[in-house]
Design an enzyme around this catalytic site. Structure first.
Site, PDB file in Angstrom:
ATOM      1  N   TYR A  29     -58.196  73.938  19.284  1.00 21.46           N
ATOM      2  CA  TYR A  29     -57.411  75.161  19.195  1.00 21.46           C
ATOM      3  C   TYR A  29     -56.430  75.116  18.027  1.00 21.46           C
ATOM      4  CZ  TYR A  29     -58.677  77.530  23.588  1.00 21.46           C
ATOM      5  OH  TYR A  29     -59.314  78.219  24.574  1.00 21.46           O
ATOM      6  N   GLY A  30     -55.976  73.917  17.700  1.00 23.59           N
ATOM      7  CA  GLY A  30     -54.932  73.785  16.685  1.00 23.59           C
ATOM      8  C   GLY A  30     -55.300  74.329  15.320  1.00 23.59           C
ATOM      9  N   CYS A  60     -51.988  73.388  27.235  1.00 28.04           N
ATOM     10  CA  CYS A  60     -52.271  73.193  25.818  1.00 28.04           C
ATOM     11  C   CYS A  60     -51.073  73.718  25.043  1.00 28.04           C
ATOM     12  CB  CYS A  60     -53.538  73.968  25.437  1.00 28.04           C
ATOM     13  SG  CYS A  60     -53.843  74.109  23.662  1.00 28.04           S
ATOM     14  N   ASN A  61     -50.533  72.909  24.137  1.00 32.95           N
ATOM     15  CA  ASN A  61     -49.378  73.339  23.367  1.00 32.95           C
ATOM     16  C   ASN A  61     -49.725  74.459  22.394  1.00 32.95           C
ATOM     17  OD1 ASN A  61     -46.721  71.454  23.595  1.00 32.95           O
ATOM     18  ND2 ASN A  61     -48.561  70.308  24.124  1.00 32.95           N
ATOM     19  N   CYS A 170     -48.800  67.866  22.107  1.00 28.28           N
ATOM     20  CA  CYS A 170     -50.217  68.177  22.300  1.00 28.28           C
ATOM     21  C   CYS A 170     -50.637  67.413  23.535  1.00 28.28           C
ATOM     22  CB  CYS A 170     -51.052  67.757  21.092  1.00 28.28           C
ATOM     23  SG  CYS A 170     -52.845  67.924  21.367  1.00 28.28           S
ATOM     24  N   THR A 171     -51.346  68.055  24.441  1.00 33.45           N
ATOM     25  CA  THR A 171     -51.675  67.393  25.698  1.00 33.45           C
ATOM     26  C   THR A 171     -52.752  66.320  25.543  1.00 33.45           C
ATOM     27  OG1 THR A 171     -53.125  69.263  26.270  1.00 33.45           O
ATOM     28  CG2 THR A 171     -50.883  69.279  27.162  1.00 33.45           C
ATOM     29  N   HIS A 172     -53.341  66.196  24.348  1.00 35.95           N
ATOM     30  CA  HIS A 172     -54.200  65.043  24.066  1.00 35.95           C
ATOM     31  C   HIS A 172     -53.378  63.765  23.839  1.00 35.95           C
ATOM     32  CE1 HIS A 172     -57.411  67.986  23.231  1.00 35.95           C
ATOM     33  NE2 HIS A 172     -58.266  66.990  23.166  1.00 35.95           N
TER      34      HIS A 172
END
Length: 205
Positions: A29-30, A60-61, A170-172
């Protein structure tokens, strides 16, 4: 990435049933436009509500930074993002200098500096786009020289800025928080989104 938030929610709210939607078709998405991210987010949220969701957590940020307001306006259930709880935690810590690592979309949105200017006006805030971390994590490269090289490349400018706290926006990124923390050193507080968000959602529900 959102699986880190889903796991924290499952741990904090064991009586709840979770519906998880991982949009791997449009990853990452980024790198997408705000309009595209809003479109994906609205469609996903409506799908989850149609399946019976009583609340939506935008895990998701990138989506939280550009689609949250549209989701709140469109949905008939509570919508939570992964930014506001972290901003509140930064304000609670009272640190002087905050670094933000996030995707291009999150950093370009300026959402963290804008919100921190209100919640923690004394803090100096700097944000860096760190997009290579997402594909490395998605490829399950969670240790070794490739990950170390990527983290080291982003850590250099961050260290030079002398931050007291680093937000993993970022949730990763929590998946490799241990490696990031080891590189940044013990004097930099890492703020990892999942547990902070899960506690906020639990309180609000």
């Amino acid at each position: 990435g959102g699986l880190t938030v889903a796991r924290a929610l499952a741990d904090r709210l064991p009586g709840e049933r979770l519906l998880y939607f991982g949009d791997t078709a449009h990853l990452p998405y980024g790198d997408k436009s705000p309009e595209a991210i809003r479109g994906y987010s609205l469609a996903i949220a409506q799908h989850l509500v149609d399946l019976g969701a009583k609340a939506i957590v935008v895990a998701c940020n990138s989506a939280s930074s550009v689609a949250y307001d549209a989701l709140v306006a469109a949905m008939d259930v509570p919508v939570f993002n992964v930014i506001d709880p972290v901003v509140a935690e930064v304000a609670r810590l009272g640190v002087d200098s905050v670094g933000i690592w996030g995707t291009k979309a999150t950093v370009k949105s300026g959402v963290f500096p804008a919100k921190l200017a209100v919640s923690a006006p004394h803090a100096r805030v700097q944000a860096w786009a760190t997009p290579l971390l997402v594909p490395v994590i998605e490829e399950n490269i969670l240790d070794g020289p490739i990950l170390e090289a990527v983290v080291d490349g982003y850590a250099g400018p961050t260290e030079a800025a002398h931050v007291d706290a680093l937000v993993l926006a970022c949730t990763h990124y929590p998946i490799v928080a241990k490696q990031i923390g080891a590189r940044m050193g013990p004097d930099v507080a890492l703020l990892s989104t999942p547990q902070i968000v899960a506690e906020h959602v639990a309180r609000q529900l």
